[in-house]
Design a protein around this motif. Structure first.
Motif, PDB file in Angstrom:
ATOM      1  N   TYR A 108      11.508   5.962 -37.822  1.00  0.00           N
ATOM      2  CA  TYR A 108      12.133   6.166 -39.129  1.00  0.00           C
ATOM      3  C   TYR A 108      12.878   7.503 -39.159  1.00  0.00           C
ATOM      4  O   TYR A 108      14.013   7.591 -39.622  1.00  0.00           O
ATOM      5  CB  TYR A 108      11.054   6.115 -40.207  1.00  0.00           C
ATOM      6  N   HIS A 109      12.247   8.551 -38.653  1.00  0.00           N
ATOM      7  CA  HIS A 109      12.877   9.868 -38.652  1.00  0.00           C
ATOM      8  C   HIS A 109      13.973   9.970 -37.592  1.00  0.00           C
ATOM      9  O   HIS A 109      15.035  10.534 -37.851  1.00  0.00           O
ATOM     10  CB  HIS A 109      11.823  10.956 -38.419  1.00  0.00           C
ATOM     11  N   LEU A 110      13.727   9.440 -36.414  1.00  0.00           N
ATOM     12  CA  LEU A 110      14.721   9.539 -35.351  1.00  0.00           C
ATOM     13  C   LEU A 110      15.979   8.742 -35.663  1.00  0.00           C
ATOM     14  O   LEU A 110      17.072   9.108 -35.241  1.00  0.00           O
ATOM     15  CB  LEU A 110      14.131   9.094 -34.011  1.00  0.00           C
ATOM     16  N   ASP A 111      15.842   7.658 -36.382  1.00  0.00           N
ATOM     17  CA  ASP A 111      17.010   6.879 -36.799  1.00  0.00           C
ATOM     18  C   ASP A 111      17.726   7.532 -37.981  1.00  0.00           C
ATOM     19  O   ASP A 111      18.700   6.993 -38.487  1.00  0.00           O
ATOM     20  CB  ASP A 111      16.593   5.456 -37.188  1.00  0.00           C
ATOM     21  N   ASP A 152      17.078  14.023 -46.490  1.00  0.00           N
ATOM     22  CA  ASP A 152      16.846  15.150 -47.381  1.00  0.00           C
ATOM     23  C   ASP A 152      15.577  15.910 -46.988  1.00  0.00           C
ATOM     24  O   ASP A 152      14.576  15.324 -46.608  1.00  0.00           O
ATOM     25  CB  ASP A 152      16.778  14.691 -48.838  1.00  0.00           C
ATOM     26  N   ASN A 153      15.678  17.225 -47.041  1.00  0.00           N
ATOM     27  CA  ASN A 153      14.566  18.130 -46.735  1.00  0.00           C
ATOM     28  C   ASN A 153      14.032  17.946 -45.320  1.00  0.00           C
ATOM     29  O   ASN A 153      12.832  17.998 -45.087  1.00  0.00           O
ATOM     30  CB  ASN A 153      13.455  17.989 -47.766  1.00  0.00           C
ATOM     31  N   MET A 154      14.950  17.730 -44.370  1.00  0.00           N
ATOM     32  CA  MET A 154      14.623  17.615 -42.955  1.00  0.00           C
ATOM     33  C   MET A 154      15.245  18.791 -42.217  1.00  0.00           C
ATOM     34  O   MET A 154      16.367  19.177 -42.498  1.00  0.00           O
ATOM     35  CB  MET A 154      15.199  16.326 -42.366  1.00  0.00           C
ATOM     36  N   LEU A 155      14.507  19.345 -41.273  1.00  0.00           N
ATOM     37  CA  LEU A 155      15.044  20.381 -40.395  1.00  0.00           C
ATOM     38  C   LEU A 155      15.135  19.789 -38.996  1.00  0.00           C
ATOM     39  O   LEU A 155      14.150  19.285 -38.460  1.00  0.00           O
ATOM     40  CB  LEU A 155      14.129  21.602 -40.381  1.00  0.00           C
ATOM     41  N   LEU A 156      16.307  19.829 -38.396  1.00  0.00           N
ATOM     42  CA  LEU A 156      16.532  19.358 -37.042  1.00  0.00           C
ATOM     43  C   LEU A 156      17.099  20.527 -36.263  1.00  0.00           C
ATOM     44  O   LEU A 156      18.161  21.047 -36.602  1.00  0.00           O
ATOM     45  CB  LEU A 156      17.511  18.184 -37.041  1.00  0.00           C
ATOM     46  N   ARG A 199      17.405  15.858 -18.409  1.00  0.00           N
ATOM     47  CA  ARG A 199      18.403  16.659 -17.678  1.00  0.00           C
ATOM     48  C   ARG A 199      19.808  16.122 -17.840  1.00  0.00           C
ATOM     49  O   ARG A 199      20.764  16.878 -17.837  1.00  0.00           O
ATOM     50  CB  ARG A 199      18.038  16.706 -16.200  1.00  0.00           C
ATOM     51  N   CYS A 200      19.943  14.818 -17.979  1.00  0.00           N
ATOM     52  CA  CYS A 200      21.281  14.228 -18.128  1.00  0.00           C
ATOM     53  C   CYS A 200      21.911  14.605 -19.469  1.00  0.00           C
ATOM     54  O   CYS A 200      23.112  14.509 -19.641  1.00  0.00           O
ATOM     55  CB  CYS A 200      21.229  12.722 -17.957  1.00  0.00           C
ATOM     56  N   GLY A 201      21.087  15.007 -20.436  1.00  0.00           N
ATOM     57  CA  GLY A 201      21.595  15.504 -21.710  1.00  0.00           C
ATOM     58  C   GLY A 201      21.894  14.459 -22.765  1.00  0.00           C
ATOM     59  O   GLY A 201      22.340  14.801 -23.845  1.00  0.00           O
ATOM     60  N   ASP A 202      21.668  13.178 -22.476  1.00  0.00           N
ATOM     61  CA  ASP A 202      21.997  12.173 -23.476  1.00  0.00           C
ATOM     62  C   ASP A 202      20.785  11.400 -23.989  1.00  0.00           C
ATOM     63  O   ASP A 202      20.922  10.400 -24.675  1.00  0.00           O
ATOM     64  CB  ASP A 202      23.037  11.200 -22.926  1.00  0.00           C
ATOM     65  N   ALA A 203      19.586  11.889 -23.669  1.00  0.00           N
ATOM     66  CA  ALA A 203      18.355  11.231 -24.123  1.00  0.00           C
ATOM     67  C   ALA A 203      17.234  12.268 -24.163  1.00  0.00           C
ATOM     68  O   ALA A 203      17.408  13.403 -23.727  1.00  0.00           O
ATOM     69  CB  ALA A 203      17.987  10.082 -23.198  1.00  0.00           C
ATOM     70  N   TYR A 204      16.086  11.851 -24.707  1.00  0.00           N
ATOM     71  CA  TYR A 204      14.954  12.759 -24.877  1.00  0.00           C
ATOM     72  C   TYR A 204      13.657  12.119 -24.397  1.00  0.00           C
ATOM     73  O   TYR A 204      13.515  10.905 -24.402  1.00  0.00           O
ATOM     74  CB  TYR A 204      14.755  13.098 -26.361  1.00  0.00           C
ATOM     75  N   TYR A 205      12.715  12.973 -24.041  1.00  0.00           N
ATOM     76  CA  TYR A 205      11.316  12.584 -23.891  1.00  0.00           C
ATOM     77  C   TYR A 205      10.643  12.846 -25.232  1.00  0.00           C
ATOM     78  O   TYR A 205      10.860  13.897 -25.833  1.00  0.00           O
ATOM     79  CB  TYR A 205      10.574  13.451 -22.862  1.00  0.00           C
ATOM     80  N   LEU A 206       9.818  11.938 -25.693  1.00  0.00           N
ATOM     81  CA  LEU A 206       9.011  12.180 -26.886  1.00  0.00           C
ATOM     82  C   LEU A 206       7.750  12.894 -26.423  1.00  0.00           C
ATOM     83  O   LEU A 206       6.949  12.338 -25.675  1.00  0.00           O
ATOM     84  CB  LEU A 206       8.653  10.873 -27.575  1.00  0.00           C
ATOM     85  N   LEU A 207       7.587  14.150 -26.811  1.00  0.00           N
ATOM     86  CA  LEU A 207       6.416  14.924 -26.408  1.00  0.00           C
ATOM     87  C   LEU A 207       5.255  14.754 -27.363  1.00  0.00           C
ATOM     88  O   LEU A 207       4.110  14.631 -26.949  1.00  0.00           O
ATOM     89  CB  LEU A 207       6.763  16.412 -26.285  1.00  0.00           C
ATOM     90  N   SER A 208       5.551  14.772 -28.673  1.00  0.00           N
ATOM     91  CA  SER A 208       4.479  14.705 -29.656  1.00  0.00           C
ATOM     92  C   SER A 208       5.051  14.403 -31.034  1.00  0.00           C
ATOM     93  O   SER A 208       6.228  14.628 -31.296  1.00  0.00           O
ATOM     94  CB  SER A 208       3.725  16.042 -29.686  1.00  0.00           C
ATOM     95  N   ASP A 231       8.827  17.844 -46.623  1.00  0.00           N
ATOM     96  CA  ASP A 231       8.053  17.229 -47.704  1.00  0.00           C
ATOM     97  C   ASP A 231       6.734  16.652 -47.204  1.00  0.00           C
ATOM     98  O   ASP A 231       5.686  16.858 -47.808  1.00  0.00           O
ATOM     99  CB  ASP A 231       8.849  16.117 -48.383  1.00  0.00           C
ATOM    100  N   GLU A 232       6.802  15.906 -46.125  1.00  0.00           N
ATOM    101  CA  GLU A 232       5.614  15.220 -45.603  1.00  0.00           C
ATOM    102  C   GLU A 232       4.819  16.057 -44.607  1.00  0.00           C
ATOM    103  O   GLU A 232       3.764  15.619 -44.148  1.00  0.00           O
ATOM    104  CB  GLU A 232       6.027  13.899 -44.945  1.00  0.00           C
ATOM    105  N   LYS A 233       5.373  17.227 -44.237  1.00  0.00           N
ATOM    106  CA  LYS A 233       4.715  18.116 -43.267  1.00  0.00           C
ATOM    107  C   LYS A 233       4.443  17.362 -41.960  1.00  0.00           C
ATOM    108  O   LYS A 233       3.354  17.341 -41.424  1.00  0.00           O
ATOM    109  CB  LYS A 233       3.443  18.712 -43.842  1.00  0.00           C
ATOM    110  N   TYR A 234       5.498  16.749 -41.453  1.00  0.00           N
ATOM    111  CA  TYR A 234       5.438  15.897 -40.273  1.00  0.00           C
ATOM    112  C   TYR A 234       6.421  16.422 -39.246  1.00  0.00           C
ATOM    113  O   TYR A 234       7.556  16.755 -39.579  1.00  0.00           O
ATOM    114  CB  TYR A 234       5.806  14.472 -40.691  1.00  0.00           C
ATOM    115  N   VAL A 235       5.995  16.539 -37.988  1.00  0.00           N
ATOM    116  CA  VAL A 235       6.817  17.112 -36.928  1.00  0.00           C
ATOM    117  C   VAL A 235       6.941  16.135 -35.768  1.00  0.00           C
ATOM    118  O   VAL A 235       5.964  15.513 -35.368  1.00  0.00           O
ATOM    119  CB  VAL A 235       6.195  18.421 -36.397  1.00  0.00           C
ATOM    120  N   ILE A 236       8.147  16.034 -35.216  1.00  0.00           N
ATOM    121  CA  ILE A 236       8.393  15.288 -33.990  1.00  0.00           C
ATOM    122  C   ILE A 236       8.953  16.289 -32.986  1.00  0.00           C
ATOM    123  O   ILE A 236       9.901  17.019 -33.295  1.00  0.00           O
ATOM    124  CB  ILE A 236       9.404  14.150 -34.211  1.00  0.00           C
TER     125      ILE A 236
END
Length: 83
Positions: free
Chosen positions: A8-11, A16-20, A48-57, A37-42
């Protein structure tokens, strides 16, 4: 507790009230989505290729203001470019 809000957040369905932001950490660069607002962190690590991410937590911030202050301090150290 399993959290189902990651996609939901990644899409970016909540804007509103999100810090990226990205921060240089001792382990490398990390990108954070912080729902104030929800005190939720991703926490993501760019590939390395720069166009994708690993989800750490992904987690709720529990506790007093000290935990939330840590996230605000990270935001103050944010890099100029999102990684």
């Amino acid at each position: 507790m399993r959290l189902h809000w990651v996609r939901y957040h990644l899409d970016q369905k909540k804007s509103d009230n999100m810090l990226l932001f990205s921060v240089r950490e001792p382990e490398g660069i990390r990108t954070y989505y912080y729902d104030v607002d929800e005190k939720y962190v991703i926490v993501l690590e760019p590939l390395r290729c720069g166009d994708a991410y690993y989800l750490l937590s992904a987690y709720y911030i529990k506790g007093k203001d000290a935990q939330r202050n840590k996230m605000e301090k990270k935001y103050k150290r944010k890099l100029d470019v999102l990684h």
